[in-house]
Design a protein around this motif. Structure first.
Motif, PDB file in Angstrom:
ATOM      1  N   VAL A 174       0.826  -1.202   0.000  1.00  0.00           N
ATOM      2  CA  VAL A 174       0.000   0.000   0.000  1.00  0.00           C
ATOM      3  C   VAL A 174       0.861   1.254   0.000  1.00  0.00           C
ATOM      4  O   VAL A 174       0.593   2.214  -0.722  1.00  0.00           O
ATOM      5  N   GLU A 175       1.918   1.273   0.826  1.00  0.00           N
ATOM      6  CA  GLU A 175       2.831   2.406   0.901  1.00  0.00           C
ATOM      7  C   GLU A 175       4.266   1.897   0.942  1.00  0.00           C
ATOM      8  O   GLU A 175       4.514   0.710   1.174  1.00  0.00           O
ATOM      9  N   VAL A 176       5.204   2.810   0.745  1.00  0.00           N
ATOM     10  CA  VAL A 176       6.618   2.452   0.687  1.00  0.00           C
ATOM     11  C   VAL A 176       7.328   2.981   1.931  1.00  0.00           C
ATOM     12  O   VAL A 176       7.288   4.185   2.212  1.00  0.00           O
ATOM     13  N   TYR A 177       7.967   2.071   2.670  1.00  0.00           N
ATOM     14  CA  TYR A 177       8.707   2.459   3.866  1.00  0.00           C
ATOM     15  C   TYR A 177      10.139   1.947   3.876  1.00  0.00           C
ATOM     16  O   TYR A 177      10.971   2.458   4.616  1.00  0.00           O
ATOM     17  N   TRP A 221      11.184   2.344  -3.809  1.00  0.00           N
ATOM     18  CA  TRP A 221      12.444   2.681  -3.144  1.00  0.00           C
ATOM     19  C   TRP A 221      13.539   1.794  -3.717  1.00  0.00           C
ATOM     20  O   TRP A 221      13.757   0.677  -3.258  1.00  0.00           O
ATOM     21  N   PRO A 222      14.257   2.275  -4.733  1.00  0.00           N
ATOM     22  CA  PRO A 222      15.324   1.472  -5.332  1.00  0.00           C
ATOM     23  C   PRO A 222      16.429   1.196  -4.313  1.00  0.00           C
ATOM     24  O   PRO A 222      16.806   2.090  -3.553  1.00  0.00           O
ATOM     25  N   PRO A 223      16.952  -0.011  -4.253  1.00  0.00           N
ATOM     26  CA  PRO A 223      18.032  -0.318  -3.311  1.00  0.00           C
ATOM     27  C   PRO A 223      19.254   0.543  -3.582  1.00  0.00           C
ATOM     28  O   PRO A 223      19.649   0.756  -4.723  1.00  0.00           O
ATOM     29  N   GLY A 224      19.821   1.060  -2.504  1.00  0.00           N
ATOM     30  CA  GLY A 224      21.022   1.872  -2.621  1.00  0.00           C
ATOM     31  C   GLY A 224      20.778   3.357  -2.735  1.00  0.00           C
ATOM     32  O   GLY A 224      21.729   4.133  -2.735  1.00  0.00           O
ATOM     33  N   ASP A 264       9.799   9.066   3.434  1.00  0.00           N
ATOM     34  CA  ASP A 264       9.104   7.817   3.712  1.00  0.00           C
ATOM     35  C   ASP A 264       8.256   7.890   4.978  1.00  0.00           C
ATOM     36  O   ASP A 264       7.369   7.055   5.182  1.00  0.00           O
ATOM     37  N   GLN A 265       8.518   8.886   5.841  1.00  0.00           N
ATOM     38  CA  GLN A 265       7.731   9.024   7.061  1.00  0.00           C
ATOM     39  C   GLN A 265       6.436   9.792   6.803  1.00  0.00           C
ATOM     40  O   GLN A 265       5.359   9.361   7.198  1.00  0.00           O
ATOM     41  N   ARG A 299      13.770   1.302  10.488  1.00  0.00           N
ATOM     42  CA  ARG A 299      12.927   1.031  11.649  1.00  0.00           C
ATOM     43  C   ARG A 299      13.509   1.683  12.901  1.00  0.00           C
ATOM     44  O   ARG A 299      12.781   2.089  13.799  1.00  0.00           O
ATOM     45  N   PHE A 300      14.844   1.805  12.972  1.00  0.00           N
ATOM     46  CA  PHE A 300      15.466   2.455  14.120  1.00  0.00           C
ATOM     47  C   PHE A 300      15.189   3.950  14.089  1.00  0.00           C
ATOM     48  O   PHE A 300      14.885   4.561  15.102  1.00  0.00           O
ATOM     49  N   HIS A 301      15.286   4.562  12.897  1.00  0.00           N
ATOM     50  CA  HIS A 301      15.016   5.989  12.787  1.00  0.00           C
ATOM     51  C   HIS A 301      13.544   6.293  13.057  1.00  0.00           C
ATOM     52  O   HIS A 301      13.214   7.347  13.573  1.00  0.00           O
ATOM     53  N   LYS A 302      12.656   5.357  12.693  1.00  0.00           N
ATOM     54  CA  LYS A 302      11.243   5.556  12.997  1.00  0.00           C
ATOM     55  C   LYS A 302      11.032   5.624  14.503  1.00  0.00           C
ATOM     56  O   LYS A 302      10.272   6.437  15.010  1.00  0.00           O
TER      57      LYS A 302
END
Length: 431
Positions: free
Chosen positions: A196-199, A214-217, A239-240, A414-417
Motif C-alpha cells: 500500500v505504501e513504501v517504507y 524505493w530502489p536499493p542503494g 518515507d515518514q 525502523r530504528f530511525h522511525k
C-alpha cells in the motif's frame, strides 16, 4: 605519564606517528587537516600492506590520509563483520558525515536478503566498471577514487563481470514512455515487493498513475507520476510523511540480486585498478587470498601512531551509583579541559545532537571547556597520540557503554522511525 596519557592504555607505542586528519568541528561542520606529516605517507604505495594493531578511530584516520593525501584507492579488509561496520561508520564520520554520504566511501559487506545491502553492492560494482581505466589516471582521481571497506566473509563473494550491471539496471527519465503495467511486471520479477505504501528499500506501490518505489542503494524513495504512458515527473519523497521533497530528471531501478549475471561472475579484486592499495590482505583466505598474494608487498607493519586509550570511567550499575558515576565523569572532563587549555588537542565525539548538547549543558562552566573540540558523529574506540598530544574520546567510552546494535541496524529505517516517534511524543531528542 602525566596529562592525557595518565589514563590506563594498552597497545605498543609506535615509532612512526601518523598525522591526525580531517575532523569535523561542531561549529562549522567543515573539514580541516591540521598538522599532517606528509613524510610518513611517502612510503605508502600500491600493492598491499598490513596495519599494526590500533584503535578503529585511528585506522579510519590512516585510511583517509592514504586516500586524501596520497590519492590512493584503498581496499581495507577488516577482521570481521563487526569491525568492518565500525570502521566504515568511523570513516564516514571523519570524512564529513553521512548527509550527504561521501560518494568515495563504499561498504562491501556479506550479501544478505536485504535490498539495502544489495544496493550498496550494485552501486560499487557499477562504479568500478564505469570508471574502469579512469581510476588509473591520477587526474581523474577526485571523481573516480574510492575507499572500500570489507571483511573476509564478503571478499569471497562473486560479482558480475564488467558490463553485466547494465543488464540489471533500468533507467527511467522524465518524458519517456513506459507503460505502468509493463514496468510493474518487470519490477515484480526483479524482486520488488508491492504494497500500500513504501517504507523500506525494495518496496513499491502503484496507485492509479502514481508509482512509488524505493530502489536499493538510494537514500530516499521516489514517486513517479505518469500521464498515460509518459513519465510526467519524478520526485524524491519522505518515507515518514509520504510528502514529496525534490524533483529529479531520472532514476535507476536495479534488480534485487545478481542472478542476472548467471555464471559470468568474478571476484571484486578483479575489478580493482592497478593503483589500489589493499590493507590487511592476510585476512583474506582461499581464492581471494591467492589473488592478493600475487601483488607486490609494500609495508608489513604500517602504524597509525595512536595507542588505545581507556577512560577508566564506569557505567551506572548496581555497584556504581549514578552520582558517583557523574562525579567521575566531571573530574575526567575537568582534567581534559586543563590539558586542552595547555598543549593537548582533545576531541570528543557524540553520536547524537542530544548527547552533545547535554554534555555542553553539564560541563560548559568548567575552566578551559571552550578549548575542547566537540563533534557529532559516530566513531569507535578512543585513541591517543602521546608524541603529538592528541586525544580522541568516543561517546561510548565516555559513558562506558557498548551497544550491541550493529552499525547497519542503527542506520535501518525502523530504528530511525523509533527515534522520530520518541521525539514526536516526548518532545526530546534521541540520546
Amino acid at each position: 605519564m602525566k596529562g592525557a596519557g595518565s589514563a590506563e592504555r594498552s597497545g605498543i607505542a609506535s615509532a612512526v606517528f601518523f598525522p591526525y586528519i580531517a575532523l569535523m568541528t561542531s561549529e562549522s561542520n567543515r573539514l580541516s587537516t591540521p598538522g599532517v606529516d606528509r613524510a610518513v605517507l611517502q612510503g605508502v604505495s600500491v600493492g598491499r600492506a598490513m596495519v599494526a594493531d590500533a584503535p578503529i578511530s585511528a585506522q579510519a584516520l590512516l585510511c583517509l590520509d592514504i586516500f586524501q593525501l596520497q590519492n590512493r584507492n584503498v581496499l581495507w579488509i577488516a577482521t570481521d563483520v563487526r569491525e568492518m561496520e565500525k570502521l566504515h561508520e568511523s570513516i564516514v564520520t571523519l570524512a564529513g558525515g553521512d548527509t550527504p554520504p561521501d560518494p568515495h566511501v563504499h561498504l562491501f559487506q556479506p550479501m544478505e536478503k536485504d535490498p539495502a545491502v544489495f544496493g550498496e553492492h550494485l552501486k560499487l560494482v557499477h562504479h568500478l566498471q564505469q570508471s574502469h581505466g579512469k581510476l588509473n589516471e591520477r587526474t581523474d582521481f577526485h571523481d573516480h577514487g574510492f575507499i572500500i571497506i570489507t571483511c573476509p566473509q564478503a571478499i569471497e563473494q562473486e560479482v558480475p563481470v564488467a558490463g553485466k550491471t547494465q543488464q540489471a539496471v533500468r533507467t527511467l527519465s522524465v518524458g519517456e514512455d513506459h507503460a505502468p503495467e509493463q514496468l510493474t511486471d518487470w519490477m515484480s520479477e526483479a524482486g520488488y515487493e508491492f504494497g500500500v505504501e513504501v517504507y523500506l528499500q525494495g518496496e513499491a506501490a502503484l496507485r492509479g498513475g502514481i508509482l512509488d518505489c524505493w530502489p536499493p542503494g538510494t537514500p530516499r524513495p521516489v514517486r513517479i507520476e505518469f500521464f498515460g504512458d509518459t513519465i510526467d515527473s519524478i520526485r524524491y519523497f519522505d518515507d515518514q510523511t509520504q510528502c514529496s521533497i525534490e524533483k529529479t530528471d531520472s532514476i535507476q531501478l536495479p534488480q534485487m540480486d545478481f542472478g542476472f549475471a548467471g555464471e559470468e561472475t568474478c571476484s571484486l579484486l578483479e575489478l580493482l585498478p592497478d593503483t589500489a592499495l589493499i590493507i590487511n590482505p592476510e585476512l583474506a583466505n582461499t581464492a581471494a587470498g591467492a589473488q592478493i598474494g600475487n601483488l607486490k608487498s609494500t609495508i608489513k607493519n604500517l602504524s597509525t601512531g595512536f595507542d588505545f586509550y581507556h577512560t577508566n570511567l564506569m557505567a551506572v550499575s548496581f555497584d556504581t551509583h549514578p552520582k558517583e558515576a557523574e562525579l567521575a565523569r566531571r573530574r575526567f572532563v575537568d582534567q581534559r579541559c586543563a590539558e586542552a587549555a595547555s598543549d593537548w588537542t582533545i576531541h570528543f565525539f557524540f553520536e547524537t545532537e542530544g548527547t552533545r548538547t547535554r554534555f555542553e549543558e553539564l560541563y560548559h562552566g568548567l575552566d578551559g571547556f571552550q578549548s575542547l573540540k566537540l563533534h557529532q558523529g559516530v566513531i569507535h574506540e578512543s585513541a591517543i597520540d602521546h608524541t603529538r598530544r592528541i586525544l580522541i574520546v568516543t561517546e561510548s567510552d565516555f559513558y562506558a557503554y557498548h551497544t550491541n546494535r550493529s552499525a547497519h541496524a542503527r542506520s535501518a529505517k525502523r530504528f530511525h522511525k523509533q527515534q522520530d516517534r520518541v521525539s514526536e511524543v516526548a518532545d526530546i531528542q534521541p540520546g
